[in-house]
Design an enzyme around this catalytic site. Sequence first.
Site, mmCIF file in Angstrom:
data_model
loop_
_atom_site.group_PDB
_atom_site.id
_atom_site.type_symbol
_atom_site.label_atom_id
_atom_site.label_comp_id
_atom_site.label_asym_id
_atom_site.label_seq_id
_atom_site.Cartn_x
_atom_site.Cartn_y
_atom_site.Cartn_z
ATOM 1 N N ARG A 46 53.261 50.544 51.585
ATOM 2 C CA ARG A 46 52.686 49.220 51.337
ATOM 3 C C ARG A 46 53.752 48.139 51.445
ATOM 4 N NH1 ARG A 46 48.744 48.851 46.273
ATOM 5 N NH2 ARG A 46 48.665 46.791 47.215
ATOM 6 N N ASP A 97 60.497 42.743 40.376
ATOM 7 C CA ASP A 97 60.326 43.673 41.499
ATOM 8 C C ASP A 97 61.606 44.433 41.848
ATOM 9 O OD1 ASP A 97 57.722 42.840 41.619
ATOM 10 O OD2 ASP A 97 57.976 41.553 43.365
ATOM 11 N N LYS A 144 57.063 40.679 52.531
ATOM 12 C CA LYS A 144 55.651 41.029 52.331
ATOM 13 C C LYS A 144 54.918 39.943 51.539
ATOM 14 C CE LYS A 144 54.660 44.008 48.863
ATOM 15 N NZ LYS A 144 53.693 43.608 47.834
ATOM 16 N N ASN A 145 55.477 39.583 50.376
ATOM 17 C CA ASN A 145 54.730 38.703 49.480
ATOM 18 C C ASN A 145 54.640 37.265 49.992
ATOM 19 O OD1 ASN A 145 54.182 40.839 47.861
ATOM 20 N ND2 ASN A 145 55.768 40.389 46.341
ATOM 21 N N CYS A 193 45.358 47.155 37.173
ATOM 22 C CA CYS A 193 46.495 47.461 38.037
ATOM 23 C C CYS A 193 47.450 48.338 37.239
ATOM 24 C CB CYS A 193 47.172 46.159 38.432
ATOM 25 S SG CYS A 193 48.658 46.379 39.413
ATOM 26 N N ARG A 249 47.303 42.066 34.685
ATOM 27 C CA ARG A 249 47.309 41.167 35.854
ATOM 28 C C ARG A 249 46.012 40.370 35.968
ATOM 29 N NH1 ARG A 249 50.220 43.708 40.977
ATOM 30 N NH2 ARG A 249 50.592 41.513 41.380
#
Length: 421
Positions: A400, A308, A22-23, A118, A123
């Site tokens: 997501r 993460d 994803k990132n 967030c 962030r």
Amino acid sequence: MDSILVKGGGPLSGQIPVAGAKNTCLKLMCAAILSDEPLTLTNVPRLSDIGTLSDLLRSLGVELNLLADGTVMALSGRDITNHKADYDMVRKLRASFNVLGPLVGRTGHAIVSLPGGCAIGARKVDLHLTALEKLGATLELKEGYVHASAPNGLKGAVIEFPFVTVGGTENAITAAVLAKGTTVIKNAAREPDTVGLCDCLIAMGAKIDGAGTSTITIEGVDRLHGATHAVIPDRIEMGTFMLAPAITGGEIEVVGGKRSLVESLCQKMETMGMDITETDAGLRVKRVVDRVRAIDVVTEPFPGFPTDLQAQLMAALCTADGTSVLEETIFENRFMHAPELIRMGAQIDVDGGTAKVTGVQGLRGAPVMATDLRASVSLIMAGLAAEGETQVNRVYHLDRGYERIEDKLSAIGANIQRISE
Ligand code: EPZ
């Protein structure tokens, strides 16, 4: 709103595939703005975040089509017709802020909403902005928007980040590739996602040296051309699946797994008593102890242990033999899964950025809820081994970042289903 129902069961076994990262993919999509020729991405993950950024890019004039069941994306930045990234889009997905560098780099002009707060931390984006100013952009903040302009183009510069920022490094790189002259980024992110972005930009004709090290040098070019580029496997999805048998027992093969992407996790898991073998298809992961051993972990930029994966690791350590200490150094509010895990019977003491997890014999299912993606998946994983039922609410966070997680986990023996309302 959908929820996920997990019933704790026996050990997991079988093969589980990893999707594209994803990132990485989000930043590659932003790179399409940099060229008037088509960029084709393969191994695209099918996630709602990808859909959200697609909407934003289309609103800027990027032509974007999905092919092959959504795993191939054809983008064309030929006609950038709009320079404004609206608050409504950016607030849904912070990675949208990464259209700023490419927009200013290619067109000399951008208006991008500041992302705002967030759940996992403040962030800020101050380092993204300082980097662009160094490259010669004039910035003004008006009504929640950054107005950036560089009518005569950006100019190469030395940018030294005071600490590692992944998004900031990537915004600086995508701004600098079309700047005049040389840019040197010091204390740059070394994340595989950043390397993946550089590889794609190089395939488009950019001149970049040092990707994967903390000093990246970019020689600006006049234009970038089209390319076809494969998104690297998602190391966070990979690590999440690898941790599942640490909780449930059993042996799984993570298809598409690559040790070099998750080396820090492999080393910690081996200390916990997990056996990890590289295979032709990926990584085989097996629990070879009755109960995993407690460990201490500090989250750090790559190649350190990724923030993460901290929540998923915590879930695995809830039933470990002994007391583990987890220190979160990247985000200031990333232990939101701890109170939910405590509701499932875990013993966790959080003190600022440190969580002490004392292993218990077993967890009990409960209705739980989390406010971010990785926290949500950690609760599913805890549910896989808990006695009884765990209902994870607010599933949109999961969608997501995890492609069909309930199907993938069911296929390796988990008792998990989505409840649609
Ligand atoms: C990226 O976020 C990832 N997101 C995050 O993934 C990941 O957790 C994070 O990197 C760290 O690895 C994407 O790539 C889309 P940072 P990013 O800039 O780029 C502070 C997930 O679950 N900072 O490296 O936003 C910041 O507040 C997620 O997929 C500033 O102070 O992370 C944080 O404390 C969530 N000023 C630290 O730096 C700035 O200008 C690192 O953030 C920029 C960052």
